[in-house]
Design a protein around this motif. Structure first.
Motif, PDB file in Angstrom:
ATOM      1  N   SER A 287       0.850  -1.195   0.000  1.00  0.00           N
ATOM      2  CA  SER A 287       0.000   0.000   0.000  1.00  0.00           C
ATOM      3  C   SER A 287       0.885   1.244   0.000  1.00  0.00           C
ATOM      4  O   SER A 287       2.080   1.171   0.316  1.00  0.00           O
ATOM      5  N   THR A 288       0.300   2.395  -0.329  1.00  0.00           N
ATOM      6  CA  THR A 288       1.092   3.630  -0.338  1.00  0.00           C
ATOM      7  C   THR A 288       1.636   3.949   1.054  1.00  0.00           C
ATOM      8  O   THR A 288       2.765   4.440   1.190  1.00  0.00           O
ATOM      9  N   GLU A 289       0.850   3.652   2.105  1.00  0.00           N
ATOM     10  CA  GLU A 289       1.316   3.904   3.470  1.00  0.00           C
ATOM     11  C   GLU A 289       2.531   3.040   3.804  1.00  0.00           C
ATOM     12  O   GLU A 289       3.517   3.519   4.376  1.00  0.00           O
ATOM     13  N   ARG A 290       2.476   1.753   3.409  1.00  0.00           N
ATOM     14  CA  ARG A 290       3.609   0.860   3.659  1.00  0.00           C
ATOM     15  C   ARG A 290       4.818   1.290   2.833  1.00  0.00           C
ATOM     16  O   ARG A 290       5.962   1.206   3.307  1.00  0.00           O
ATOM     17  N   MET A 291       4.567   1.706   1.601  1.00  0.00           N
ATOM     18  CA  MET A 291       5.679   2.161   0.754  1.00  0.00           C
ATOM     19  C   MET A 291       6.359   3.386   1.350  1.00  0.00           C
ATOM     20  O   MET A 291       7.598   3.480   1.364  1.00  0.00           O
ATOM     21  N   LEU A 292       5.557   4.341   1.863  1.00  0.00           N
ATOM     22  CA  LEU A 292       6.132   5.524   2.492  1.00  0.00           C
ATOM     23  C   LEU A 292       6.953   5.156   3.728  1.00  0.00           C
ATOM     24  O   LEU A 292       8.082   5.614   3.899  1.00  0.00           O
ATOM     25  N   SER A 293       6.390   4.315   4.573  1.00  0.00           N
ATOM     26  CA  SER A 293       7.079   3.930   5.810  1.00  0.00           C
ATOM     27  C   SER A 293       8.359   3.170   5.519  1.00  0.00           C
ATOM     28  O   SER A 293       9.437   3.500   6.035  1.00  0.00           O
ATOM     29  N   LEU A 294       8.243   2.137   4.658  1.00  0.00           N
ATOM     30  CA  LEU A 294       9.416   1.320   4.328  1.00  0.00           C
ATOM     31  C   LEU A 294      10.460   2.152   3.589  1.00  0.00           C
ATOM     32  O   LEU A 294      11.668   2.033   3.854  1.00  0.00           O
ATOM     33  N   GLY A 295       9.996   3.006   2.668  1.00  0.00           N
ATOM     34  CA  GLY A 295      10.928   3.845   1.922  1.00  0.00           C
ATOM     35  C   GLY A 295      11.669   4.819   2.817  1.00  0.00           C
ATOM     36  O   GLY A 295      12.880   5.003   2.677  1.00  0.00           O
ATOM     37  N   ALA A 296      10.957   5.452   3.753  1.00  0.00           N
ATOM     38  CA  ALA A 296      11.585   6.428   4.649  1.00  0.00           C
ATOM     39  C   ALA A 296      12.610   5.760   5.561  1.00  0.00           C
ATOM     40  O   ALA A 296      13.728   6.269   5.738  1.00  0.00           O
ATOM     41  N   ILE A 297      12.251   4.606   6.129  1.00  0.00           N
ATOM     42  CA  ILE A 297      13.178   3.886   7.016  1.00  0.00           C
ATOM     43  C   ILE A 297      14.399   3.406   6.234  1.00  0.00           C
ATOM     44  O   ILE A 297      15.547   3.492   6.710  1.00  0.00           O
ATOM     45  N   SER A 298      14.168   2.897   5.015  1.00  0.00           N
ATOM     46  CA  SER A 298      15.280   2.427   4.183  1.00  0.00           C
ATOM     47  C   SER A 298      16.205   3.576   3.800  1.00  0.00           C
ATOM     48  O   SER A 298      17.431   3.412   3.725  1.00  0.00           O
ATOM     49  N   MET A 299      15.619   4.745   3.570  1.00  0.00           N
ATOM     50  CA  MET A 299      16.420   5.918   3.211  1.00  0.00           C
ATOM     51  C   MET A 299      17.361   6.307   4.354  1.00  0.00           C
ATOM     52  O   MET A 299      18.555   6.553   4.141  1.00  0.00           O
ATOM     53  N   LEU A 383      18.209  15.136   6.349  1.00  0.00           N
ATOM     54  CA  LEU A 383      17.111  15.296   5.397  1.00  0.00           C
ATOM     55  C   LEU A 383      16.210  14.061   5.372  1.00  0.00           C
ATOM     56  O   LEU A 383      14.979  14.168   5.334  1.00  0.00           O
ATOM     57  N   SER A 384      16.830  12.880   5.419  1.00  0.00           N
ATOM     58  CA  SER A 384      16.033  11.645   5.398  1.00  0.00           C
ATOM     59  C   SER A 384      15.251  11.478   6.702  1.00  0.00           C
ATOM     60  O   SER A 384      14.139  10.941   6.698  1.00  0.00           O
ATOM     61  N   CYS A 385      15.807  11.961   7.808  1.00  0.00           N
ATOM     62  CA  CYS A 385      15.079  11.900   9.090  1.00  0.00           C
ATOM     63  C   CYS A 385      13.842  12.794   9.060  1.00  0.00           C
ATOM     64  O   CYS A 385      12.813  12.453   9.669  1.00  0.00           O
ATOM     65  N   THR A 386      13.921  13.933   8.354  1.00  0.00           N
ATOM     66  CA  THR A 386      12.734  14.788   8.245  1.00  0.00           C
ATOM     67  C   THR A 386      11.615  14.076   7.488  1.00  0.00           C
ATOM     68  O   THR A 386      10.432  14.271   7.780  1.00  0.00           O
ATOM     69  N   VAL A 387      11.992  13.244   6.503  1.00  0.00           N
ATOM     70  CA  VAL A 387      10.982  12.475   5.774  1.00  0.00           C
ATOM     71  C   VAL A 387      10.329  11.455   6.706  1.00  0.00           C
ATOM     72  O   VAL A 387       9.103  11.282   6.705  1.00  0.00           O
ATOM     73  N   VAL A 388      11.122  10.779   7.538  1.00  0.00           N
ATOM     74  CA  VAL A 388      10.582   9.811   8.497  1.00  0.00           C
ATOM     75  C   VAL A 388       9.612  10.494   9.458  1.00  0.00           C
ATOM     76  O   VAL A 388       8.512   9.980   9.718  1.00  0.00           O
ATOM     77  N   ILE A 389      10.002  11.645   9.986  1.00  0.00           N
ATOM     78  CA  ILE A 389       9.128  12.387  10.915  1.00  0.00           C
ATOM     79  C   ILE A 389       7.818  12.756  10.218  1.00  0.00           C
ATOM     80  O   ILE A 389       6.727  12.618  10.788  1.00  0.00           O
ATOM     81  N   GLY A 390       7.919  13.236   8.968  1.00  0.00           N
ATOM     82  CA  GLY A 390       6.722  13.590   8.222  1.00  0.00           C
ATOM     83  C   GLY A 390       5.802  12.402   8.009  1.00  0.00           C
ATOM     84  O   GLY A 390       4.575  12.510   8.160  1.00  0.00           O
ATOM     85  N   VAL A 391       6.379  11.250   7.683  1.00  0.00           N
ATOM     86  CA  VAL A 391       5.573  10.035   7.464  1.00  0.00           C
ATOM     87  C   VAL A 391       4.863   9.622   8.752  1.00  0.00           C
ATOM     88  O   VAL A 391       3.709   9.170   8.722  1.00  0.00           O
ATOM     89  N   LEU A 392       5.540   9.777   9.899  1.00  0.00           N
ATOM     90  CA  LEU A 392       4.936   9.394  11.174  1.00  0.00           C
ATOM     91  C   LEU A 392       3.840  10.362  11.605  1.00  0.00           C
ATOM     92  O   LEU A 392       2.836   9.965  12.199  1.00  0.00           O
ATOM     93  N   VAL A 393       4.022  11.652  11.263  1.00  0.00           N
ATOM     94  CA  VAL A 393       3.090  12.681  11.746  1.00  0.00           C
ATOM     95  C   VAL A 393       1.882  12.859  10.826  1.00  0.00           C
ATOM     96  O   VAL A 393       0.751  12.975  11.277  1.00  0.00           O
ATOM     97  N   ILE A 394       2.151  12.865   9.510  1.00  0.00           N
ATOM     98  CA  ILE A 394       1.103  13.187   8.538  1.00  0.00           C
ATOM     99  C   ILE A 394       0.375  11.905   8.143  1.00  0.00           C
ATOM    100  O   ILE A 394       0.976  10.941   7.669  1.00  0.00           O
ATOM    101  N   LYS A 395      -0.909  11.902   8.301  1.00  0.00           N
ATOM    102  CA  LYS A 395      -1.734  10.754   7.934  1.00  0.00           C
ATOM    103  C   LYS A 395      -2.499  11.071   6.653  1.00  0.00           C
ATOM    104  O   LYS A 395      -2.962  12.182   6.452  1.00  0.00           O
ATOM    105  N   PRO A 396      -2.640  10.062   5.747  1.00  0.00           N
ATOM    106  CA  PRO A 396      -3.411  10.298   4.527  1.00  0.00           C
ATOM    107  C   PRO A 396      -4.852  10.624   4.817  1.00  0.00           C
ATOM    108  O   PRO A 396      -5.442  10.079   5.746  1.00  0.00           O
ATOM    109  N   ALA A 397      -5.404  11.533   4.027  1.00  0.00           N
ATOM    110  CA  ALA A 397      -6.797  11.925   4.220  1.00  0.00           C
ATOM    111  C   ALA A 397      -7.555  11.794   2.913  1.00  0.00           C
ATOM    112  O   ALA A 397      -6.974  11.720   1.845  1.00  0.00           O
ATOM    113  N   ALA A 398      -8.856  11.780   3.029  1.00  0.00           N
ATOM    114  CA  ALA A 398      -9.684  11.722   1.830  1.00  0.00           C
ATOM    115  C   ALA A 398      -9.547  13.005   1.035  1.00  0.00           C
ATOM    116  O   ALA A 398      -9.276  14.075   1.590  1.00  0.00           O
ATOM    117  N   SER A 399      -9.672  12.921  -0.288  1.00  0.00           N
ATOM    118  CA  SER A 399      -9.544  14.100  -1.128  1.00  0.00           C
ATOM    119  C   SER A 399     -10.681  15.075  -0.853  1.00  0.00           C
ATOM    120  O   SER A 399     -11.808  14.674  -0.686  1.00  0.00           O
TER     121      SER A 399
END
Length: 401
Positions: A287-299, A383-399
């Motif tokens: 899922s996009t959420e898993r991709m964001l989380s896994l991508g940020a941690i891998s980065m 810079l990569s840590c800021t992406v991790v923080i953003g992924v943890l804080v920002i939750k996807p919302a409906a359009s």
């Protein structure tokens, strides 16, 4: 008869996304092919390497205002016109660049040819900036909202293929002439324009009227995703700037061998990116959420590995970082589009603008950090840590509607 007509329609539908992927590849072929051609063009006389750097930068800077503009036009009038003008602009740009290069090498007066080369890049920046936003918009329209991620990834795959194929194609044609790569990039967009012109028009959805300020400002809802794009691309570009100092520190290789090693590292990175895009993202295994989380941690993991002073670890880190970016970029682009699914072209344009800002920001960071090892790596890690923080804080919302 009806069955044959249906089968022909399915074949046409199948070839349309492939055509868009190949059109996207032209950007990577053109960019990397030009870089491969530069040593030969400089050796022929005319413009110096530093002058070429300024000429190329002019086109890149103009992506900042042009990408959101063309994304909005794509939403209003459909992506076909935007892709066609981008291909036409690309062909005109390389034609003028070829003319300027030949003129500068045979003339004692440089400034008219330099002006022509700058004009070529201005045309490139103002027109080709619409290529990726419109291609992504078109791909989403063809695939449907349910397959948005696959559609976005197909364009990313095209860009990756172009970046991999560009140096190989340029190296092959440069055997014929130092100007062969420029000539090829004049012809390929024309062929692409012919292919696109035969595809059916895919209408976009009309924008609602906005105030003049909102026409240029990105919606606040996608600012976090633009932040992801800026941080990811700034870290990638800073790492690329830092490869030569890192290899000089890790090895005692000559300049030629270091240059060759950087080529191999970037090729491996491109292969890793393409593999993740095709095998994981395109097949929607996460899922996009898993991709964001896994991508940020891998980065973060990849940049942390760079702190280990060993060449083998550097290779591993490059592969991890490339895989992380292959997960992150389509994921945050898809989530940004989900916020404004009625304006995918505009959103894609703003994300492209954030990527350009990231590369520009990396140039500034490089001047401030490259003389102080391991400061560039620590900056990439931050810079990569800021992406991790953003992924943890920002939750996807409906359009929003």
């Amino acid at each position: 008869m009806a069955h044959a007509h249906t089968q022909a329609a399915r074949q046409t539908e199948r070839w349309q996304p492939i055509t868009l992927t190949l059109i996207a590849a032209l950007m990577g072929i053109g960019q990397n092919g030009l870089l491969v051609s530069l040593p030969l063009l400089v050796a022929q006389g005319g413009f110096s390497l530093s002058t070429w750097a300024v000429i190329i930068a002019v086109g890149s800077v103009l992506f900042l205002p042009a990408a959101p503009f063309w994304g909005r036009i794509s939403d209003q009038h459909g992506p076909k016109f935007v892709v066609l003008q981008a291909l036409t602009g690309m062909a005109i740009s390389f034609a003028l660049l070829l003319t300027a290069t030949l003129g500068a090498q045979s003339s004692a007066i440089q400034w008219p040819w330099l002006s022509l080369a700058v004009l070529a890049r201005v045309i490139y920046g103002l027109t080709v900036a619409g290529m990726v936003p419109a291609n992504q918009h078109w791909a989403v329209l063809l695939a449907g909202e349910a397959r948005r991620m696959q559609a976005i990834t197909s364009i990313s795959i095209g860009l990756s293929l172009g970046r991999l194929a560009g140096p190989l194609i340029a190296s092959a044609v440069l055997v014929i002439s130092p100007y062969a790569s420029l000539t090829l990039m004049l012809l390929l967009p024309l062929l692409g324009a012919i292919a696109i012109s035969m595809m059916p028009h895919c209408a976009g959805k009309k924008d609602e009227p906005h105030s003049s300020a909102r026409l240029w400002l990105a919606p606040k809802a996608i600012w976090p995703y633009m932040g992801y794009g800026l941080a990811v691309c700034a870290a990638i570009a800073l790492l690329q700037y830092n490869l030569t100092p890192m290899l000089n520190h890790l090895t005692e290789w000559s300049a030629d061998k270091v240059s060759q090693a950087i080529g191999y590292l970037l090729t491996l990175s491109g292969i890793a990116t393409l593999a993740v895009q095709v095998l994981v993202v395109k097949r929607q295994r996460l899922s996009t959420e898993r991709m964001l989380s896994l991508g940020a941690i891998s980065m973060v993991t990849g940049y942390a590995l760079l702190l280990v002073p060993h060449f083998a670890v550097l290779v591993m880190a490059m592969l991890v970082i490339s895989a992380a970016c292959a997960l992150l970029i389509p994921a945050y682009t898809s989530q940004a589009m989900q916020r404004f699914d009625h304006e995918p072209g505009k959103v894609s344009g703003y994300i492209a603008m954030a990527h350009t800002l990231g590369y520009g920001f990396a140039s500034l960071l490089a001047t401030l950090t490259l003389n102080y090892p391991p400061l560039p790596t620590l900056t990439c890690l931050l810079l990569s840590c800021t992406v991790v923080i953003g992924v943890l804080v920002i939750k996807p919302a409906a359009s929003p509607r």
